[in-house]
Design a protein around this motif. Structure first.
Motif, PDB file in Angstrom:
ATOM      1  N   UNK A   1       0.829  -1.202   0.000  1.00 20.43           N
ATOM      2  CA  UNK A   1       0.000   0.000   0.000  1.00 20.43           C
ATOM      3  C   UNK A   1       0.868   1.259   0.000  1.00 20.43           C
ATOM      4  N   UNK A   2       0.432   2.235  -0.794  1.00 20.67           N
ATOM      5  CA  UNK A   2       1.097   3.540  -0.825  1.00 20.67           C
ATOM      6  C   UNK A   2       2.330   3.559  -1.700  1.00 20.67           C
ATOM      7  N   UNK A   3       2.914   4.759  -1.823  1.00 22.78           N
ATOM      8  CA  UNK A   3       4.157   4.932  -2.557  1.00 22.78           C
ATOM      9  C   UNK A   3       3.988   5.329  -4.010  1.00 22.78           C
ATOM     10  N   UNK A   4       2.751   5.293  -4.539  1.00 19.35           N
ATOM     11  CA  UNK A   4       2.549   5.565  -5.959  1.00 19.35           C
ATOM     12  C   UNK A   4       2.959   6.980  -6.350  1.00 19.35           C
ATOM     13  N   UNK A   5       2.565   7.966  -5.537  1.00 18.09           N
ATOM     14  CA  UNK A   5       2.886   9.359  -5.889  1.00 18.09           C
ATOM     15  C   UNK A   5       4.386   9.586  -5.906  1.00 18.09           C
ATOM     16  N   UNK A   6       5.094   9.064  -4.925  1.00  8.84           N
ATOM     17  CA  UNK A   6       6.556   9.219  -4.881  1.00  8.84           C
ATOM     18  C   UNK A   6       7.191   8.498  -6.057  1.00  8.84           C
TER      19      UNK A   6
ATOM     20  N   UNK B   1       3.465   0.949   3.092  1.00  6.91           N
ATOM     21  CA  UNK B   1       3.556  -0.143   4.052  1.00  6.91           C
ATOM     22  C   UNK B   1       3.105  -1.456   3.446  1.00  6.91           C
ATOM     23  N   UNK B   2       3.443  -2.535   4.131  1.00  5.43           N
ATOM     24  CA  UNK B   2       3.060  -3.885   3.735  1.00  5.43           C
ATOM     25  C   UNK B   2       2.097  -4.412   4.787  1.00  5.43           C
ATOM     26  N   UNK B   3       0.940  -4.823   4.336  1.00  4.79           N
ATOM     27  CA  UNK B   3      -0.006  -5.499   5.219  1.00  4.79           C
ATOM     28  C   UNK B   3       0.262  -6.994   5.089  1.00  4.79           C
ATOM     29  N   UNK B   4       0.490  -7.679   6.201  1.00  5.85           N
ATOM     30  CA  UNK B   4       0.812  -9.104   6.195  1.00  5.85           C
ATOM     31  C   UNK B   4      -0.379  -9.856   6.790  1.00  5.85           C
ATOM     32  N   UNK B   5      -0.946 -10.777   5.976  1.00  6.53           N
ATOM     33  CA  UNK B   5      -2.123 -11.524   6.427  1.00  6.53           C
ATOM     34  C   UNK B   5      -1.937 -13.000   6.140  1.00  6.53           C
ATOM     35  N   UNK B   6      -2.268 -13.854   7.096  1.00  5.58           N
ATOM     36  CA  UNK B   6      -2.193 -15.289   6.853  1.00  5.58           C
ATOM     37  C   UNK B   6      -3.339 -15.708   5.946  1.00  5.58           C
ATOM     38  N   UNK B   7      -3.042 -16.603   5.004  1.00 12.16           N
ATOM     39  CA  UNK B   7      -4.057 -17.151   4.116  1.00 12.16           C
ATOM     40  C   UNK B   7      -4.581 -18.421   4.778  1.00 12.16           C
ATOM     41  N   UNK B   8      -5.853 -18.423   5.063  1.00 12.88           N
ATOM     42  CA  UNK B   8      -6.488 -19.551   5.752  1.00 12.88           C
ATOM     43  C   UNK B   8      -6.916 -20.580   4.715  1.00 12.88           C
TER      44      UNK B   8
END
Length: 119
Positions: A9-14, A105-112
């Motif tokens: 997520x984010x960073x596109x404008x930069x 940032x990086x969102x970290x989610x476990x894949x169930x």
């Protein structure tokens, strides 16, 4: 081992402000980082996402252009990685090139896993 989803997520404008040479250099950094994960058998899948798309509401009764998230909320891509637990997945994400940009940032989610044989 479990599988985890990294949502970037984010960073596109930069990123858009970079010169073509800087963009190419940054993509090489991504390639090196992802290549390292792949060599260790930790990278399972992942790709960047287009900036535009469609949002489907009410079983398709309403379809709008989008997504229209702001700045750091825009999902720019994803990876699926394999790690022993979420702590290892978080540790692996710390070297991600997305952190070269403020507000990213990086969102970290476990894949169930779902057992499709049970009803």
């Amino acid at each position: 081992m479990s599988n985890f989803l990294y949502l970037f997520r984010g960073g596109e404008k930069a990123y858009q402000k970079l010169s073509q040479e800087e963009k190419q250099a940054h993509m090489q950094v991504w390639g090196k980082w992802m290549g390292g994960l792949k060599e260790k058998g930790q990278l399972l899948d992942g790709l960047p996402l287009a900036e535009d798309g469609k949002v489907v509401h009410k079983k398709g009764e309403l379809v709008t252009n989008g997504p229209f998230a702001e700045g750091a909320e825009v999902v720019g891509g994803y990876l699926i990685v394999s790690a022993k637990d979420i702590d290892e997945a978080v540790e692996m994400s710390k070297a991600c090139p997305i952190f070269d940009y403020d507000g990213s940032f990086v969102e970290v989610r476990e894949i169930i896993t779902m057992d499709h044989d049970q009803h």
